[in-house]
Design a protein around this motif. Structure first.
Motif, PDB file in Angstrom:
ATOM      1  N   SER A  90     -15.442   6.137   2.156  1.00 59.01           N
ATOM      2  CA  SER A  90     -15.929   6.724   0.907  1.00 59.01           C
ATOM      3  C   SER A  90     -17.323   6.207   0.564  1.00 59.01           C
ATOM      4  O   SER A  90     -17.647   5.995  -0.599  1.00 59.01           O
ATOM      5  CB  SER A  90     -14.956   6.403  -0.238  1.00 59.01           C
ATOM      6  N   THR A  91     -18.125   5.991   1.572  1.00 59.65           N
ATOM      7  CA  THR A  91     -19.518   5.590   1.366  1.00 59.65           C
ATOM      8  C   THR A  91     -20.427   6.605   2.048  1.00 59.65           C
ATOM      9  O   THR A  91     -19.976   7.426   2.853  1.00 59.65           O
ATOM     10  CB  THR A  91     -19.793   4.197   1.961  1.00 59.65           C
ATOM     11  N   ASP A  92     -21.707   6.522   1.727  1.00 58.72           N
ATOM     12  CA  ASP A  92     -22.684   7.377   2.400  1.00 58.72           C
ATOM     13  C   ASP A  92     -23.457   6.584   3.440  1.00 58.72           C
ATOM     14  O   ASP A  92     -24.604   6.897   3.765  1.00 58.72           O
ATOM     15  CB  ASP A  92     -23.647   7.996   1.379  1.00 58.72           C
ATOM     16  N   LEU A  93     -22.819   5.550   3.992  1.00 56.23           N
ATOM     17  CA  LEU A  93     -23.436   4.691   4.984  1.00 56.23           C
ATOM     18  C   LEU A  93     -22.947   5.072   6.381  1.00 56.23           C
ATOM     19  O   LEU A  93     -21.839   5.605   6.544  1.00 56.23           O
ATOM     20  CB  LEU A  93     -23.108   3.227   4.684  1.00 56.23           C
ATOM     21  N   PRO A  94     -23.734   4.798   7.418  1.00 54.17           N
ATOM     22  CA  PRO A  94     -23.361   5.208   8.785  1.00 54.17           C
ATOM     23  C   PRO A  94     -22.177   4.397   9.321  1.00 54.17           C
ATOM     24  O   PRO A  94     -22.135   3.181   9.182  1.00 54.17           O
ATOM     25  CB  PRO A  94     -24.629   4.920   9.594  1.00 54.17           C
ATOM     26  N   LEU A  95     -21.227   5.098   9.932  1.00 50.87           N
ATOM     27  CA  LEU A  95     -20.045   4.463  10.494  1.00 50.87           C
ATOM     28  C   LEU A  95     -19.961   4.725  11.990  1.00 50.87           C
ATOM     29  O   LEU A  95     -20.486   5.721  12.496  1.00 50.87           O
ATOM     30  CB  LEU A  95     -18.774   4.993   9.822  1.00 50.87           C
ATOM     31  N   THR A  96     -19.278   3.837  12.700  1.00 49.86           N
ATOM     32  CA  THR A  96     -19.015   4.044  14.114  1.00 49.86           C
ATOM     33  C   THR A  96     -17.796   4.957  14.262  1.00 49.86           C
ATOM     34  O   THR A  96     -17.140   5.308  13.282  1.00 49.86           O
ATOM     35  CB  THR A  96     -18.742   2.715  14.820  1.00 49.86           C
ATOM     36  N   ASP A  97     -17.469   5.302  15.510  1.00 45.28           N
ATOM     37  CA  ASP A  97     -16.308   6.162  15.729  1.00 45.28           C
ATOM     38  C   ASP A  97     -15.001   5.447  15.403  1.00 45.28           C
ATOM     39  O   ASP A  97     -13.953   6.083  15.293  1.00 45.28           O
ATOM     40  CB  ASP A  97     -16.287   6.672  17.171  1.00 45.28           C
ATOM     41  N   ARG A  98     -15.055   4.116  15.234  1.00 39.35           N
ATOM     42  CA  ARG A  98     -13.863   3.361  14.848  1.00 39.35           C
ATOM     43  C   ARG A  98     -13.823   3.075  13.356  1.00 39.35           C
ATOM     44  O   ARG A  98     -12.976   2.314  12.888  1.00 39.35           O
ATOM     45  CB  ARG A  98     -13.798   2.042  15.630  1.00 39.35           C
ATOM     46  N   GLY A  99     -14.757   3.638  12.608  1.00 35.32           N
ATOM     47  CA  GLY A  99     -14.730   3.512  11.157  1.00 35.32           C
ATOM     48  C   GLY A  99     -15.392   2.272  10.607  1.00 35.32           C
ATOM     49  O   GLY A  99     -15.293   1.998   9.408  1.00 35.32           O
ATOM     50  N   ARG A 100     -16.093   1.491  11.453  1.00 34.63           N
ATOM     51  CA  ARG A 100     -16.801   0.303  10.976  1.00 34.63           C
ATOM     52  C   ARG A 100     -18.245   0.661  10.645  1.00 34.63           C
ATOM     53  O   ARG A 100     -18.818   1.621  11.186  1.00 34.63           O
ATOM     54  CB  ARG A 100     -16.755  -0.805  12.034  1.00 34.63           C
ATOM     55  N   ILE A 101     -18.859  -0.116   9.758  1.00 31.72           N
ATOM     56  CA  ILE A 101     -20.240   0.138   9.365  1.00 31.72           C
ATOM     57  C   ILE A 101     -21.178  -0.244  10.503  1.00 31.72           C
ATOM     58  O   ILE A 101     -21.089  -1.345  11.053  1.00 31.72           O
ATOM     59  CB  ILE A 101     -20.604  -0.652   8.089  1.00 31.72           C
ATOM     60  N   ARG A 102     -22.077   0.646  10.836  1.00 26.24           N
ATOM     61  CA  ARG A 102     -23.025   0.373  11.915  1.00 26.24           C
ATOM     62  C   ARG A 102     -24.142  -0.529  11.396  1.00 26.24           C
ATOM     63  O   ARG A 102     -24.863  -0.168  10.461  1.00 26.24           O
ATOM     64  CB  ARG A 102     -23.603   1.667  12.472  1.00 26.24           C
TER      65      ARG A 102
END
Length: 462
Positions: free
Chosen positions: A280-292
């Motif tokens: 629920s953020t507008d930040l970039p995530l990896t395919d595993r759902g972690r913040i890049r």
């Protein structure tokens, strides 16, 4: 200037603590503010959860009260539901949100540290939500201890062999740290406790460890993992590798190898996943759902946003394989928190941020009292020396001198006196006794709507 820290775990607490020390004058003058949003008012030192479950450490000494440690920070007990970094605001629901009718809080910030940690990763296994028990919080550790002793009470009292067998069968799914250490400590505790039951022998207890891969404790290396399997099997613990849990409906654990075990205890420790707020953020995530993240622990492509720990995908600059991220463990989290706090301060002062680098030193794991395995700086250690290393290492890492002294005192006393074998399962339902008494006064016959005592710990449904 407001720095918002989302999460009160390793990264959240240590980052806020270091910022508090470095910004002391600005915090006192009101020029700066540190706000920590966390669902619990304490930080849990998770490596001690197995010992808390076994009764070697008091549960209250496994947690660190945030308000005492972060005296100059604002602690908000609540859940971050959404982060809108474009507007620099976080939406937070608190304990009072549903009481006062004012709705969720909108907390503006200048810098944000996202460290919400992780939650148990579950799979769509039939019956898991109804009968599974987690092992990630201190409440679950307390509940599991009470539950195991209560099952022994049931087995001792019942005249039904099927109920007895199910009560004395304990299935753990997941061969990582949490699963192996929890099973080993509780098996030790239950074997000791059985001497106080006239009709339960240690051989009556059945412990089963289910692991989907071909090894357990991958962090300590393949050789030490094989030793751990031999050690557990030598204690009559049924270790099943390359095996999955297919179902646990009706309190029957069905494994992929065709085995079926009626059981009243199924503990799920098969991995974790990032906290839901990240989606629920507008930040970039990896395919595993972690913040890049970048190597400086800033969020990739987002200024004034930082992340570390389980929630962050941080490049491992010490790895020989390109594209590798640091492992989501406490060893990295504590060190990342220091670098993260220093990089925030450097950015505010106009200085360049430093990259995070830490070569993995190794791992230690407990296999019960006086037993363990370790793989540290390339050296393999097992048995009592490894167990001692495990205790010394974690004693050095648990936060605050207060907690170190209390844990050391408890270990010392445990070596001088016998184990505690008391189950306090009624703590999970503190009003049950009073409710029965009060309603029984009004109604001579016990009302049917009073629920029976649940023999599972709180939040067992996941």
């Amino acid at each position: 200037m407001r720095i918002l820290v989302v999460g009160g775990g390793y990264v959240g607490m240590y980052t806020a603590l270091r910022l508090q020390r470095k910004l002391r004058q600005r915090l006192r003058s009101g020029e700066a503010e540190i706000v920590v949003v966390t669902p619990e008012p304490y930080m849990t030192y998770q490596p001690f959860l197995p010992e808390a479950a076994a009764g070697s450490i008091s549960p209250r000494h496994v947690v660190v009260p945030l308000r005492r440690v972060l005296k100059h920070c604002t602690i908000v007990i609540g859940e971050a539901e959404r982060v809108d970094h474009a507007k620099r605001t976080a939406t937070v629901t608190t304990l009072a949100t549903g009481e006062d009718g004012t709705g969720a809080l909108e907390i503006p910030y200048d810098e944000i540290v996202l460290a919400p940690g992780s939650v148990s990763r579950t799979l769509p296994v039939p019956g898991l939500a109804e009968f599974g028990i987690g092992f990630k919080t201190v409440e679950e550790a307390i509940g599991l201890r009470n539950h195991v002793i209560e099952q022994m009470d049931i087995a001792s009292a019942t005249r039904d062999p099927a109920i007895r067998d199910a009560a004395l069968t304990f299935v753990f799914v997941g061969g990582g740290y949490a699963g192996v250490e929890a099973l080993a400590e509780l098996e030790d505790m239950a074997r000791y406790t059985s001497r106080y039951y006239h009709n339960i022998k240690p051989s009556d207890l059945r412990w089963i460890l289910v692991e989907a891969t071909g090894r357990i404790l991958p962090e300590v290396g393949e050789a030490m993992g094989r030793y751990a399997v031999r050690e557990l099997r030598g204690r009559n613990i049924d270790v099943r590798l390359d095996t999955r849990l297919d179902s646990c409906e009706g309190r029957i654990a069905v494994l992929s190898d065709g085995s079926r075990f009626p059981t009243r205890t199924l503990v799920w420790t098969a991995g974790v996943k990032p906290a839901p707020v990240l989606a629920s953020t507008d930040l970039p995530l990896t395919d595993r759902g972690r913040i890049r993240c970048t190597a400086t622990l800033s969020v990739d492509g987002a200024e004034h946003a930082w992340a570390a720990g389980d929630a962050a995908a941080v490049p491992d600059l010490t790895s020989s394989e390109p594209g590798t991220d640091t492992a989501p463990n406490a060893q990295h989290a504590v060190r990342q928190a220091k670098v993260l706090a220093d990089n925030i301060l450097a950015t505010l002062a106009g200085r360049p941020a430093e990259d995070y680098r830490h070569s993995y030193a190794g791992s230690v794991a407990s296999l019960g009292l006086h037993k363990g395995v370790a793989h540290v700086y390339g050296r393999k250690v097992k048995g009592y020396p490894a167990w001692l290393m495990h205790r010394v290492y974690h004693l050095s890492r648990v936060p605050t001198f207060n907690r170190k002294a209390r844990v050391l005192a408890e270990w010392t006393l445990a070596g001088l006196f016998k184990r505690e074998i008391v189950s306090l399962g009624s703590l999970e339902h503190p009003r049950a006794e009073f409710a029965l008494a009060a309603r029984g006064h009004l109604h001579p016959e016990p009302p049917e709507n009073i629920p029976p005592k649940d023999d599972r710990p709180p939040d067992a449904s996941g």
